[in-house]
Design an enzyme around this catalytic site. Structure first.
Site, short mmCIF file in Angstrom:
data_model
loop_
_atom_site.label_atom_id
_atom_site.label_comp_id
_atom_site.label_asym_id
_atom_site.label_seq_id
_atom_site.Cartn_x
_atom_site.Cartn_y
_atom_site.Cartn_z
N ASP A 115 7.72 21.31 -26.42
CA ASP A 115 7.63 19.98 -25.80
C ASP A 115 8.72 19.90 -24.73
OD1 ASP A 115 7.35 17.12 -25.32
OD2 ASP A 115 6.32 17.05 -27.24
N HIS A 121 15.23 12.58 12.28
CA HIS A 121 14.04 12.72 13.14
C HIS A 121 13.08 11.55 12.94
CE1 HIS A 121 12.00 15.39 9.87
NE2 HIS A 121 11.57 14.15 9.76
N HIS A 122 13.32 10.74 11.89
CA HIS A 122 12.50 9.54 11.69
C HIS A 122 13.00 8.38 12.54
CE1 HIS A 122 10.23 11.09 8.22
NE2 HIS A 122 11.34 11.74 7.93
N ARG A 181 1.52 0.94 15.05
CA ARG A 181 1.17 0.78 13.64
C ARG A 181 1.62 -0.61 13.17
NH1 ARG A 181 5.71 4.48 10.52
NH2 ARG A 181 4.51 3.86 8.70
N LYS A 240 4.80 30.14 3.37
CA LYS A 240 3.93 29.73 2.26
C LYS A 240 2.45 29.80 2.67
CE LYS A 240 5.45 26.60 -0.62
NZ LYS A 240 6.18 27.29 -1.68
N TRP A 248 7.00 -0.17 3.93
CA TRP A 248 7.45 0.54 2.72
C TRP A 248 8.87 1.08 2.89
CZ3 TRP A 248 8.81 5.60 1.26
CH2 TRP A 248 8.75 6.55 2.26
N THR A 302 7.70 27.00 5.68
CA THR A 302 6.35 26.47 5.45
C THR A 302 5.32 27.49 5.90
OG1 THR A 302 7.26 24.30 5.91
CG2 THR A 302 4.88 24.44 5.75
N TYR A 304 9.05 15.85 0.57
CA TYR A 304 8.91 17.14 -0.11
C TYR A 304 8.83 16.99 -1.61
CZ TYR A 304 9.43 18.95 4.48
OH TYR A 304 9.20 19.21 5.79
N SER A 310 13.08 5.71 -13.57
CA SER A 310 12.04 6.49 -14.23
C SER A 310 11.98 7.91 -13.67
CB SER A 310 10.69 5.77 -14.05
OG SER A 310 9.64 6.62 -14.38
N SER A 311 12.02 8.00 -12.34
CA SER A 311 11.95 9.33 -11.70
C SER A 311 13.16 10.18 -12.07
CB SER A 311 11.91 9.19 -10.18
OG SER A 311 10.72 8.62 -9.78
N HIS A 339 13.30 11.60 3.70
CA HIS A 339 12.71 12.88 4.07
C HIS A 339 12.56 13.83 2.88
CE1 HIS A 339 10.69 15.35 6.86
NE2 HIS A 339 11.28 16.37 6.28
N GLU A 361 12.01 12.88 0.06
CA GLU A 361 10.89 12.26 -0.68
C GLU A 361 9.55 12.87 -0.25
OE1 GLU A 361 10.53 10.27 -3.15
OE2 GLU A 361 8.40 9.76 -2.92
N SER A 420 -0.67 26.92 -5.54
CA SER A 420 -0.26 28.30 -5.82
C SER A 420 -0.79 28.81 -7.15
CB SER A 420 1.27 28.43 -5.80
OG SER A 420 1.77 28.04 -4.55
N HIS A 470 0.85 -1.19 0.00
CA HIS A 470 0.00 0.00 0.00
C HIS A 470 0.89 1.25 0.00
CE1 HIS A 470 -2.83 3.11 1.20
NE2 HIS A 470 -2.12 3.33 2.28
#
Lengths: 51, 533
Positions: free
Chosen positions: B113, B309-310, B457, B338, B149, B335, B264, B176-177, B260, B262, B275, B84
């Site tokens: 293009d 921090h994770h 979890r 924004k 994950w 943040t 963002y 790909s990315s 991390h 990722e 925006s 998931h």
């Protein structure tokens, strides 16, 4: 279709388009080198740390 | 900023329309080098994966409806939580925003293009095989890999063959990315129309430029981490094997150095979409355009400095914890800039609340709430209590679903008239928004309470004390899931029988695709670049 604007007979425009193509290739090459360098660095660094 | 589009030359869009040769049949899609076709394929692919990942989420929630084991075995439950997450992050949300990038960046900067159309085709067509690998992993001997994950060692070094399929899939998705982001950076830096300086670009292009740099810097790190996992599994290395002199915690450091940023990579394009929407429905230019650009860049830089921090609970010196805590709280500043700017854009604007604006405002409220619980989790002593509880699950679903997904929905409603030339059903769109908003909160708000009460979890069974909130959460999840079928119906209805849309469907929208191109946008646009003054 071409990624660049329509070709013209204008020499200046043709020259500008060649320059854009060169810049595109250089930008992409720099980015690919960055990607490969980071990947190799990560593997090499921890391989030698472990060895 | 995008106001530059007001006073540009024109005429090219209609000329293009007259010579709008479109290939037909299946080869139009298989061999496409057209940014619009590829964008469309990205968006449909991501929606398909959203449904696949959504079914997995519903299996998880169905099992958690009541305490005890009812529907699935624990191994399968763990596999569902793993895939998931992987499918939603790499298969649904990221490709959705790459779809937006493909559709919009060339049109917004006045380019015909992307810089590398064939590479663009390849970066899309790598996705389906990777998705099939992730799905095929469920049928590998021993079932899917129930490793989460995040794919932490040493679990991954001991998992069955499904892990190899998963690693291969992650490699392909990463390639790909990377190809997609190199294409985006190269396009934006080299192919802007004359006069379209960087600081005149619509903010969506800016957010993607910054995101693409994040991808280039972080994806090879993930590739390194999973490659090391692969060599630990099959080639006798001991990167993460403590018995062989390796360190499982090393994996966590490397993973989160990718992981991390990722967050963002997913959030920043969502900022870009919002925006574009908020100024259009406020009939005002975006407040503080330059500060938005600098805030986005600041967030991107800071995202590389906060990874640990994770993993406060792995055992690290107090000084290190302090550093990561302070660095993490620092992200609240850009943040906050924004959020302030979005609110200030609406301030005294001529506001209307069509579906895209509703999703943007929903994003604004709920993403801010998700960011706020992120701040709570950044505090070390709090995180030590809440680590791996449902509080964390609630936090990141507020960021990923109410943040990124709501923004993507808003963006699709916003640009659907430009993409299809037809208007969606506004009433049904509003129904979709309100159902999503209500059921999202029913699902995830209660998970904060579960986490605060200590429910861990990634478990298929739980103590009786958690039963009520879990039942509520499951009801919300099924409601949210079925609400998305309404979205599919709205999009299909729009494509098949929507009323014709105007060139500038939203009168406050002022970027080039609205001011210079008809609706639907012609197959080939800006063959002759517009001049932006």
């Amino acid at each position: 279709m071409s990624v660049l604007v329509n070709a013209t007979n204008d020499t200046n425009e043709a020259q500008r388009q060649r320059q854009v193509k060169r810049n595109i290739r250089r930008t992409a090459a720099a980015l690919w080198l960055t990607v490969i360098a980071i990947f190799v660095y990560i593997l090499a660094k921890y391989y030698w740390l472990n060895a | 900023m995008s106001t530059a589009a007001h006073d540009t030359t024109h005429g090219h869009g209609h000329d293009d329309h007259a010579h709008d040769h479109k290939p037909y049949g299946i080869m139009r899609w298989v061999g496409s080098t057209n940014h619009k076709d590829i964008g469309t394929m990205y968006l449909w692919f991501s929606f398909t994966m959203f449904l696949v990942g959504g079914v997995m989420a519903l299996i998880i929630r169905a099992e958690l409806f009541q305490p005890g084991l009812q529907i699935v075995q624990p191994e399968f439950f763990n596999s569902m939580t793993t895939y998931h997450g992987l499918i939603m992050v790499f298969g649904a949300i990221m490709p959705a925003f790459v779809g937006f990038a493909n559709w919009l960046i060339p049109m917004q900067i006045g380019a015909p293009d992307m810089a590398f159309p064939r590479m663009n085709n390849l970066s899309f067509w790598l996705l389906p095989p990777a998705a099939l690998l992730l799905i095929a992993a469920q049928f590998a001997p021993g079932g899917g890999a129930g490793v989460g994950w995040t794919m932490y060692a040493p679990l991954t070094t001991q998992a069955g063959p499904a892990m190899d399929l998963t690693i291969f899939a992650v490699h392909i998705l990463g390639i790909s990315s990377i190809m997609g982001s190199i294409n985006i950076i190269t396009t934006i830096l080299n192919m802007r129309a004359p006069g379209m300086t960087l600081m005149k670009m619509p903010l969506f292009c800016w957010t993607w430029l910054i995101t693409a740099y994040l991808l280039v810097a972080s994806m090879p790190v993930l590739a390194g981490a999973v490659t090391m996992t692969l060599t630990d599994r099959h080639f006798g290395t001991n990167f993460f094997n403590a018995a062989g002199g390796g360190d499982p915690v090393l994996y966590q450091h490397i993973f989160w150095f990718f992981g991390h940023p990722e967050v963002y990579i997913i959030a920043i394009p969502a900022f870009g979409v919002v925006s574009q929407i908020i100024p259009a429905f406020s009939r005002k230019p975006l407040f503080g355009y330059a500060s938005m650009v600098y805030a986005t860049a600041s967030i991107a830089i800071l995202s590389f400095l906060v990874w640990a921090h994770h993993m406060y609970t792995v055992g690290m010196p107090v000084e290190t914890q302090l550093y990561f805590m302070y660095a993490t709280t620092l992200i609240a500043i850009p943040t906050g800039v924004k959020v302030f700017n979005w609110v200030a854009t609406m301030w005294k604007g001529s506001l209307t609340f069509e579906t895209p604006m509703l999703f943007a405002i929903g994003f604004l409220f709920l993403f801010t709430l998700g960011g706020f619980t992120g701040l709570v989790l950044s505090i070390v002593p709090v995180d030590v209590q809440l680590h791996d509880t449902y509080y964390v699950v609630a936090h990141f679903h507020y960021v990923m679903v109410a943040g990124a997904l709501f923004s993507a929905f808003g963006g699709i409603y916003f640009w659907l008239p430009k993409w299809t030339g037809k208007m969606y059903d506004e009433t049904l769109g509003k129904w979709h928004f309100w159902l999503s908003l209500i059921f999202f909160n029913v699902t995830f708000f209660v998970q904060h309470f579960l986490g605060l009460a200590g429910m861990p979890r990634r478990i298929p069974d739980y103590s009786l004390q958690f039963a009520e909130f879990n039942a509520i959460s499951t009801i919300g999840a099924f409601g949210f899931g079925f609400s998305q079928l309404l979205f599919l119906y709205i999009v299909v209805k729009c494509i098949r029988s929507g009323k014709p849309a105007e060139q500038r469907q939203w009168d406050g929208a002022d970027s080039l695709e609205w001011t210079h191109l008809p609706s639907p946008a012609p197959y080939h646009s800006f063959a002759t670049p517009p001049v932006v003054k």
